[in-house]
Design a protein around this motif. Structure first.
Motif, PDB file in Angstrom:
ATOM      1  N   PRO A   1       0.813  -1.230   0.000  1.00  0.00           N
ATOM      2  CA  PRO A   1       0.000   0.000   0.000  1.00  0.00           C
ATOM      3  C   PRO A   1       0.840   1.271   0.000  1.00  0.00           C
ATOM      4  O   PRO A   1       0.355   2.329  -0.399  1.00  0.00           O
ATOM      5  N   TRP A   2       2.093   1.183   0.438  1.00  0.00           N
ATOM      6  CA  TRP A   2       2.956   2.362   0.525  1.00  0.00           C
ATOM      7  C   TRP A   2       3.187   2.971  -0.866  1.00  0.00           C
ATOM      8  O   TRP A   2       3.248   4.201  -0.997  1.00  0.00           O
TER       9      TRP A   2
ATOM     10  N   ALA B   1      -6.861   1.815   0.046  1.00  0.00           N
ATOM     11  CA  ALA B   1      -7.855   1.869   1.124  1.00  0.00           C
ATOM     12  C   ALA B   1      -8.307   0.466   1.505  1.00  0.00           C
ATOM     13  O   ALA B   1      -8.510   0.157   2.690  1.00  0.00           O
ATOM     14  N   LYS B   2      -8.473  -0.391   0.504  1.00  0.00           N
ATOM     15  CA  LYS B   2      -8.857  -1.779   0.789  1.00  0.00           C
ATOM     16  C   LYS B   2      -7.765  -2.467   1.612  1.00  0.00           C
ATOM     17  O   LYS B   2      -8.046  -3.173   2.588  1.00  0.00           O
ATOM     18  N   THR B   3      -6.513  -2.251   1.194  1.00  0.00           N
ATOM     19  CA  THR B   3      -5.393  -2.894   1.877  1.00  0.00           C
ATOM     20  C   THR B   3      -5.272  -2.415   3.319  1.00  0.00           C
ATOM     21  O   THR B   3      -5.134  -3.224   4.252  1.00  0.00           O
ATOM     22  N   ILE B   4      -5.336  -1.105   3.514  1.00  0.00           N
ATOM     23  CA  ILE B   4      -5.145  -0.557   4.858  1.00  0.00           C
ATOM     24  C   ILE B   4      -6.337  -0.882   5.757  1.00  0.00           C
ATOM     25  O   ILE B   4      -6.167  -1.207   6.941  1.00  0.00           O
ATOM     26  N   TYR B   5      -7.548  -0.819   5.215  1.00  0.00           N
ATOM     27  CA  TYR B   5      -8.716  -1.221   6.010  1.00  0.00           C
ATOM     28  C   TYR B   5      -8.562  -2.673   6.458  1.00  0.00           C
ATOM     29  O   TYR B   5      -8.801  -3.014   7.624  1.00  0.00           O
ATOM     30  N   THR B   6      -8.163  -3.528   5.519  1.00  0.00           N
ATOM     31  CA  THR B   6      -7.980  -4.949   5.836  1.00  0.00           C
ATOM     32  C   THR B   6      -6.914  -5.129   6.910  1.00  0.00           C
ATOM     33  O   THR B   6      -7.092  -5.899   7.867  1.00  0.00           O
ATOM     34  N   ALA B   7      -5.799  -4.410   6.762  1.00  0.00           N
ATOM     35  CA  ALA B   7      -4.717  -4.521   7.744  1.00  0.00           C
ATOM     36  C   ALA B   7      -5.175  -4.053   9.122  1.00  0.00           C
ATOM     37  O   ALA B   7      -4.829  -4.660  10.147  1.00  0.00           O
TER      38      ALA B   7
END
Length: 596
Positions: A481-482, A493-499
């Motif tokens: 995501p970086w 946003a999908k990646t960070i929400y999931t994390a």
């Protein structure tokens, strides 16, 4: 949360209030008990975690004699240190009390009378070591000598720390007084004995019903010991002024033997707790309830007293205790499990207070945070064999596992999210397959970590939580995501929400082990109520004076052992690193400190 809450008694070894607590003591019984209790609190079970200072042990009178002060002064000094350590370490006792209370005296004397009523006590004259120089009988712990079983030269009169066997003090080779080193002589005295030979069938039946799920070391030192050497009567009184007097006439100058009365604290503490919460019968839910489960967290040197002697006392009193104590007709709950740990050594040598060879709890916490200690002692816990404290290993595990794996995961994700989504949980839209897979993987930890915790496999449970954190790090390496945020903020946003969902789950999975930093992370994620309740101390007065207790208030606790329900768009707080990286020089500095 469980739909049918269990009543779980977490009974923790009572430390002698005569010596500082070291990391071996902590990982041996105090920390595993707290981890187990916190897990069951999160599960929604009815947990009662109790212990206290053993105020009547002969090590206390030995120290008071050496210092020229009263035993009460010694016990209260160390008791205060215990309370400070347990608060800093985060051990959430519902009650940490003392054996020197009016309540404990009454409960212990009632156990004595119940055993006497049921025919399991008998008086007998015996030979006991007598010190000519001190003009008194010597309790077993005042006598040292060579073990007649293994040849260890510093065996105590009651037990050998080398081979673990209970001893007959009179059979020690080359006995000597711990006070002045003089050679004592045997003289006749009279004491009450617990008729263990008569109780043996009950004890064997109790042990055989549990041998399939008890740890092998506990079975070996209990059932295996009895099969090798049948039980025989054991004295439960001693010629002492400091302790609990016998509740019968004609036995002045005699006190209940500490091995007999200290374990009764597991019963007296819940009774005291009930009065403190203004519900005098609350303890019945754990002690008169055949469905309740009692877990005894101890070190391996205490196995015989908790797996043989205490069950013998409980079986022997039958319903006579409840009748004598409060006019009821109820049986007391027998132990469900005794998950005793082995020993923790330091730098491949046995921890020794006299040689200042050890890591002492309060001293450690004056320089380091509590969760790194809890982490290292759990990942290195001597559940099935002795383990070793190594300063190089402590630094490496702190930096490579706690900081680099879990701590870095939480901090970099939340910091990144706070910067790019202005302090709000990103709204992800429809999750991708890889997002759903990692969430499911982490959520499976409520079963995989939970099963290990429930089976008191604490080391394996922490390793499983770490494995799941590693899986989330791998997911982030793949999703990246970086860099993704620069080209595809919706995908990021999908990646960070999931994390964040995964981190919120991991926070709970780590909470029994790392409660302080889990609470911090809980706050960073925007929650306002704490995962756990709060500790506090309270002064309690009775006819023996005033004693200070440590208690736990669960009122504000909100943590549950279930998957994250954190909502997209909800605000969260600016995070800070959970853990500190340690310089490699710390190991040499700590070794030098011990050598001073």
């Amino acid at each position: 949360m469980t739909n049918n809450p269990e009543h779980i008694l977490v009974a923790v070894a009572w430390p002698y209030a005569s010596a500082d607590i070291h990391v071996g003591n902590i990982t041996g019984s105090y920390l595993p008990a707290d981890i187990y209790a916190r897990f069951h609190r999160l599960k929604g079970n009815k947990v009662l975690m109790v212990s206290g200072s053993d105020a009547h042990g002969t090590p206390i009178t030995v120290k008071s004699d050496a210092e020229g002060v009263t035993p009460e002064e010694v016990y209260k000094r160390y008791h205060a240190d215990f309370l400070e350590l347990f608060r800093k370490l985060g051990l959430n006792y519902d009650l940490f009390s003392s054996t020197h209370t009016q309540n404990h005296f009454k409960v212990s004397q009632s156990i004595f009378l119940a055993l006497q009523r049921n025919g399991y006590l008998y008086p007998e004259k015996q030979q006991q070591w007598y010190s000519e120089s001190e003009n008194r009988f010597l309790p077993d712990r005042y006598v040292e000598g060579t073990c007649y079983i293994c040849g260890y030269e510093h065996a105590r009169g009651d037990q050998c720390d080398n081979c673990g066997n209970l001893l007959n003090a009179n059979e020690l080779i080359n006995p000597r007084s711990k006070n002045d080193g003089s050679t004592p002589s045997l003289r006749e005295t009279e004491h009450f004995f617990l008729d263990l030979s008569k109780l043996e069938p009950k004890v064997v039946e109790f042990l055989e019903a549990r041998q399939e799920y008890w740890r092998p070391n506990v079975v070996k030192q209990s059932l295996g010991s009895i099969k090798a050497d049948p039980l025989h009567g054991r004295a439960i009184t001693r010629d002492l002024d400091w302790g609990i007097p016998l509740p019968i006439e004609g036995w002045d100058g005699k006190a209940l033997y500490v091995w007999f009365e200290a374990v009764i604290g597991y019963l007296s503490a819940p009774i005291e707790w009930s009065h403190l919460v203004d519900d005098k019968d609350a303890w019945h839910d754990w002690w008169y309830n055949p469905q309740a489960k009692a877990y005894y967290f101890i070190g391996k040197d205490n196995i015989p007293f908790h797996a043989i002697m205490w069950p013998a006392e409980l079986a022997g009193v039958g319903n006579a205790f409840s009748d004598i104590f409060e006019g009821k007709d109820s049986l007391l709950t027998l132990p469900y499990d005794v998950p005793a740990n082995e020993f923790l050594n330091m730098e491949d040598k046995k921890i020794s207070g006299s040689r200042n060879w050890g890591v002492w709890g309060l001293d450690f916490l004056s320089r380091y945070d509590p969760d790194p200690l809890r982490f290292y002692l759990t990942i290195n816990m001597p559940e099935n064999k002795d383990s070793n404290w190594d300063w190089d290993d402590f630094v490496a595990r702190n930096n490579n596992e706690l900081v680099a794996n879990w701590g870095n995961l939480a901090n970099r994700v939340l910091s990144f999210a706070h910067k790019h989504w202005e302090g709000q949980i990103p709204t992800p839209g429809e999750l991708r397959e890889l997002d759903k897979e990692i969430i499911a993987t982490v959520e499976s930890g409520f079963d995989s970590v939970g099963q290990r915790l429930n089976g008191v496999r604490l080391r394996a449970a922490l390793q499983e939580a770490l494995r799941l954190a590693t899986e989330v790090n791998k997911y982030l390496d793949t999703a990246a995501p970086w860099s993704e945020v620069k080209e595809d903020k919706e995908g990021a946003a999908k990646t960070i929400y999931t994390a964040i969902r995964c981190i919120d789950n991991l926070k709970v999975l780590f909470a029994p082990f790392l409660p302080h930093t889990s609470e911090k992370l809980h706050g960073y994620l925007g929650y306002t109520r704490p995962l756990f309740g709060k500790q506090f101390t309270e002064d309690v007065s009775d006819d023996l004076g005033q004693h200070t207790v440590l208690r736990y208030d669960p009122t504000d606790a909100s943590g549950t052992w279930q998957a994250s329900k954190i909502e997209a768009g909800s605000p969260f707080n600016q995070p800070a690193p959970l853990y500190k990286k340690l310089e490699t020089s710390v190991a040499d500095e700590e070794r030098a400190r011990i050598a001073e």
